[in-house]
Design an enzyme around this catalytic site. Structure first.
Site, PDB file in Angstrom:
ATOM      1  N   CYS A 201       0.828  -1.208   0.000  1.00 36.99           N
ATOM      2  CA  CYS A 201       0.000   0.000   0.000  1.00 36.99           C
ATOM      3  C   CYS A 201       0.860   1.254   0.000  1.00 36.99           C
ATOM      4  O   CYS A 201       1.806   1.381   0.787  1.00 36.99           O
ATOM      5  CB  CYS A 201      -0.920   0.002   1.211  1.00 36.99           C
ATOM      6  SG  CYS A 201      -2.104  -1.361   1.222  1.00 36.99           S
ATOM      7  N   SER A 477      -5.583   0.200  11.041  1.00 35.47           N
ATOM      8  CA  SER A 477      -4.714   0.205   9.882  1.00 35.47           C
ATOM      9  C   SER A 477      -3.958   1.522   9.833  1.00 35.47           C
ATOM     10  O   SER A 477      -4.430   2.550  10.325  1.00 35.47           O
ATOM     11  CB  SER A 477      -5.554   0.048   8.612  1.00 35.47           C
ATOM     12  OG  SER A 477      -4.807   0.398   7.473  1.00 35.47           O
TER      13      SER A 477
END
Length: 574
Positions: A201, A477
């Site tokens: 990511c 997260s």
């Protein structure tokens, strides 16, 4: 004698390759095509987290071949092996997330066992997704053989209707869709372009945060952690790492020479300065534990408090990892921190030189605005803040990078698992000003300390990200934003105060003074505690059950073994 020659008389592989009694062992090595010379050179484990589970790890097989060429060029014999990963982006929002944090320790354990079982002399560890980075570095510190860490690299940003996007935008798009602000056609369009390449990511989520840590703590070569996965320069970094690990063998430089208390402080500093993931407050104590160093959540939070926030990275800022690499990389960030006195420059690194020596020739790039000078930061305190109070005696953590509201008070809305809270958000059965409480999601109670990105992203998509707050004994997260407090300890499963909350209890969150409290007296909390009883875990066997029996509090890193302080023997007596 050749200057590249390494005496194996003190290396672990002597137990496999040297002397007449090891003829059967050598026959296995000959069976794999090794030559006499290769067998009697140092054996270097090249451990990767390659798999086809997610784009984070898909390029690691290719990059491992470059590492092996580097090892061979420096007169070592590379031996490639793989370990597992659980990729959070796919595990998120369902029961699969319970496997995520447990996988960190399985990764460390499996690398340790492969290294021990085959008596490898050194390690190049390659990882690409959230838990695999700390897991691989934990194995390096635990084994304490010459080691270098290689990050697989970040993904390139996607482009949607003229703007740069990441997977974070997709999680928030779910919230937009739930309130009719995005139709299914646009959602489909976005999901097809948000992740356009291999790599982890792209913003300063957990993978890139821990990649930044790998350079700052000294276990990775300078610049190596910043290059995106598709960039061909990654092969050059990998080859250089293979060669350099052989130099570490010759110089007998090992991870515990590098990972000191001051190095851990450097690592926490770059997390705060880059607005990094709150998960670093879980992984840095775990890495410290492998070295026998006491360094808990409060130690991390204290560094966060005094560190300026200077890197304008998503999710709180504008840019992604690719942008920082092209602006000057992690060394640019570290250089301004060092120049302003926020880093310890005397810490040793895998180059064989100190942090200050590595950064000596780094020049400031005034043509970029990804990284601000530490003398002129975005904010004067770090992007992550530690909290404490009668609701979190063992601490909690919140990411404040990009936040405008740093104080919040409201009534508790209690849920005993994430799915129930997500349903309430999806159906909009909550009020502005509520403080969502998601409990029994801690390391032991989850089990596995799930991340709550699905819920927090949906709130942002609904436009409620700064109008409600959320606390949990689980995790968040690195992509989470808003007033979201995680790692609340003690966790609900062991009777922490979060287990005693009832709907309507008034909760105060203060990221300026570092407070997380509930408006209840000690007497009332004690009364509720007397009426509380522990819950039986939903797992009665298997890896997650085993994890729940072993895991300790988040404050100390959710540890599953005694660490260096419990050692009775040394794997590598070099």
């Amino acid at each position: 004698m050749n200057s590249n020659y390494v005496d194996k008389s003190r290396l672990p592989s002597r137990h496999v390759t040297e002397g007449p009694s090891r003829a059967p062992h050598r026959s296995y090595l000959y069976a794999m095509g090794l030559t006499h010379q290769q067998i009697h050179q140092p054996l270097v484990g090249v451990a990767t987290c390659w798999n086809e589970s997610a784009p984070c790890n898909i390029s690691l097989m290719r990059q491992a071949q470059a590492v092996k060429k580097g090892v061979a060029a420096a007169r070592g014999t590379p031996r490639e092996f793989t370990t597992i990963t659980v990729t959070d982006g796919i595990a998120m929002g369902h029961q699969g997330m319970k496997a995520s944090l447990a996988s960190r320790d399985v990764i460390a354990d499996s690398v340790e066992l492969s290294m021990r079982g085959h008596s490898y002399d050194a390690l190049v560890g390659m990882a690409g997704c959230d838990k695999s980075l700390p897991g691989m570095m934990m194995a390096m510190i635990r084994l304490n053989v010459p080691s270098i860490f290689i990050y697989g690299g970040s993904i390139l940003p996607g482009s949607h209707r003229g703007r740069q996007v990441t997977v974070q935008d997709l999680f928030e798009a779910v919230g937009l869709h739930s309130v009719g602000r995005m139709d299914e056609q646009e959602l489909d369009e976005l999901e097809r372009v948000a992740c356009p390449s291999a790599g982890a990511c792209g913003a300063q989520f957990t993978a890139n945060t821990m990649a930044t840590v790998s350079e700052a703590i000294g276990l990775a070569l300078p610049y190596s952690a910043g290059a995106p996965a598709p960039y061909e320069i990654r092969d050059a970094f990998c080859s250089a790492a293979g060669e350099q690990v052989m130099e570490l063998v010759r110089q007998r430089i090992r991870p515990r020479d590098i990972v000191t208390r001051r190095a851990l402080e450097n690592a926490a500093t770059v997390v705060a300065a880059s607005g990094g993931s709150t998960n670093a407050a879980l992984h840095l104590p775990a890495m410290a534990h492998e070295a026998g160093i006491e360094f808990d959540l409060f130690d991390v939070a204290e560094i966060f408090k005094r560190t300026p926030y200077v890197a304008d990275l998503k999710p709180g800022g504008k840019y992604v990892a690719k942008d920082m690499f092209e602006a000057g990389g992690i060394p640019l960030l570290m250089k301004t921190l060092l120049d302003e006195g926020f880093l310890h420059g005397d810490c040793l690194t895998v180059t064989g030189r100190t942090i200050a020596e590595n950064l000596e020739k780094v020049q400031w790039n005034d043509q970029q605005d990804v990284v601000r000078p530490a003398s002129n930061p975005i904010t004067k305190t770090g992007g992550v803040v530690g909290l404490r109070g009668n609701l979190a005696p063992d601490g909690a953590i919140v990411k404040v990078a990009g936040m405008k509201v740093l104080k919040f008070a409201g009534p508790a809305r209690c849920f005993d698992r994430e799915e129930d809270c997500f349903n309430a958000v999806t159906n909009k059965t909550y009020n502005e000003g509520d403080v969502f409480v998601i409990r029994y999601e801690g390391p032991r109670g989850g089990p596995g300390m799930r991340e709550m990105l699905q819920t927090t992203a949906a709130l942002y998509g609904q436009g409620m990200g700064d109008k409600v707050a959320l606390i949990t004994d689980g995790r968040f997260s690195g992509a989470t934003r808003g007033f979201c407090v995680g790692h609340v300890g003690p966790e609900a499963a062991v009777g922490g105060p979060i287990a005693l909350l009832q709907d309507g209890d008034m909760i105060t969150l203060d990221a300026i003074d570092g407070v997380l409290s509930v408006d209840l007296s000690d007497e009332e909390l004690a009364k509720r505690k007397a009426q509380w009883s522990p819950r039986e875990t939903q797992f009665g066997s298997g890896a997650i059950w085993k994890y729940a029996q072993q895991v300790g509090p988040a404050r100390y890193g959710a540890l599953t073994h005694p660490g260096a302080k419990g050692e009775k023997e040394c794997y590598a007596d070099i």
